[in-house]
Write a protein that holds these residues in place. Structure first.
Motif, mmCIF file in Angstrom:
data_model
loop_
_atom_site.group_PDB
_atom_site.id
_atom_site.type_symbol
_atom_site.label_atom_id
_atom_site.label_comp_id
_atom_site.label_asym_id
_atom_site.label_seq_id
_atom_site.Cartn_x
_atom_site.Cartn_y
_atom_site.Cartn_z
ATOM 1 N N ALA A 130 28.713 -18.528 75.239
ATOM 2 C CA ALA A 130 27.583 -17.749 75.754
ATOM 3 C C ALA A 130 26.455 -18.665 76.216
ATOM 4 O O ALA A 130 26.346 -19.823 75.806
ATOM 5 N N GLY B 288 25.007 -13.029 72.304
ATOM 6 C CA GLY B 288 23.720 -13.676 72.095
ATOM 7 C C GLY B 288 22.853 -12.825 71.189
ATOM 8 O O GLY B 288 23.049 -11.605 71.096
ATOM 9 N N SER C 259 28.227 -14.805 79.336
ATOM 10 C CA SER C 259 29.300 -15.451 78.587
ATOM 11 C C SER C 259 30.469 -15.744 79.502
ATOM 12 O O SER C 259 30.801 -14.944 80.383
ATOM 13 N N VAL D 214 21.588 -12.761 79.187
ATOM 14 C CA VAL D 214 22.555 -13.482 78.365
ATOM 15 C C VAL D 214 23.913 -13.320 79.041
ATOM 16 O O VAL D 214 24.304 -12.215 79.423
ATOM 17 N N LEU E 284 22.080 -18.604 77.674
ATOM 18 C CA LEU E 284 20.791 -17.926 77.795
ATOM 19 C C LEU E 284 20.149 -18.346 79.110
ATOM 20 O O LEU E 284 19.893 -19.533 79.330
ATOM 21 N N THR F 229 23.259 -23.228 76.709
ATOM 22 C CA THR F 229 24.561 -22.666 76.387
ATOM 23 C C THR F 229 25.220 -23.262 75.146
ATOM 24 O O THR F 229 24.842 -24.329 74.657
ATOM 25 N N THR G 88 23.305 -18.371 70.484
ATOM 26 C CA THR G 88 24.492 -18.098 71.287
ATOM 27 C C THR G 88 25.757 -18.375 70.491
ATOM 28 O O THR G 88 25.873 -19.398 69.817
#
Length: 243
Positions: free
Chosen positions: A200, A221, A214, A212, A202, A11, A196
């Motif tokens: 955000a 992303g 947030s 992805v 991953l 992140t 990111t």
């Protein structure tokens, strides 16, 4: 209960300013705990702040934030020495490992000295959720762009490589991040790279990016890959879920 398969949440977020405390855990860190599948007891989070120099004041803020939400937070300090002779048992006893930001180059060097990379790989395979912000995102990948060496971004390529990709963080908040990633991917210094914006994250299951997410209402992303025919970097915005 461990995660059902190896899980990483990488992140550019996870913290927020608190109302009565300096720090609170954001939605991304809560999501990391959710991914661990813990139920019926207090989640246990291992905070690793090597990239920030194991500052005890940082540890205190994270412990205070953990107390607010009822989590057990412990700290894996490597300065001036590890907390135990058995790092493997220490790490594997947690539901989530959360790695803080700072110098990813220093983090990787210190981890190598203590053999922590191998321990984290075993924990990942055993279902401990690996997560973190900034340096704590890049470290799980092959590498990424970093200000570890100074204000001008450079590329590190000696990450743990649990994930066979590059990683770009703070993609929208620092104007040099995007061009640095594009240059590294175009030159072949970084492989296909996931990036990111602030807030955000991953989500990887095994080595596959599956989502992805947030914790904020903006940003997103991206994936950046080299076009072999033109030798340039091509960027694509990815679908995102707001937590």
């Amino acid at each position: 209960m461990p995660a059902p398969e190896p899980t990483i949440l990488a992140t550019s977020g996870g913290y927020r300013y608190g109302r009565r405390t300096e720090l609170e855990f954001g939605k991304l860190l809560h999501f990391a705990v959710e991914l661990s599948g813990v139920d019926g007891r207090r989640p246990s989070v291992c905070h690793v702040n090597t990239a920030g120099g194991d500052q005890r004041a940082d540890n205190a803020r994270v412990s205070e934030a953990g107390g607010l939400v009822g989590w057990d937070v412990s700290h894996l300090n490597l300065f001036p020495m590890p907390p135990t002779d058995d790092l493997r048992s220490f790490v594997l006893s947690h539901d989530v490992v959360w790695v803080g930001g700072g110098s990813v180059a220093n983090l990787l060097a210190v981890w190598r000295v203590h053999g922590l990379g191998e321990v984290l790989r075993e924990a990942w395979q055993a279902g401990v959720v690996l997560s973190g912000v900034s340096a704590g995102s890049i470290c799980w990948h092959v590498g990424g762009t970093t200000d570890s060496f100074g204000p001008e971004l450079r590329v590190v390529t000696d990450g743990l490589a649990l994930l066979p990709y590059g990683n770009g963080v703070h993609y929208d908040s620092e104007k040099t991040r995007r061009p640095a990633v594009h240059a590294a991917v175009a030159s072949g210094e970084l492989p296909l790279t996931y990036c990111t914006d602030d807030g955000a994250g991953l989500l990887y299951r095994g080595t596959e990016l599956v989502q992805v997410v947030s914790e904020v209402s903006h940003g997103g992303g991206y994936v950046v890959q080299r076009d072999e025919s033109s030798g340039t970097a091509q960027e694509e915005k990815l679908d995102i879920r707001r937590l």
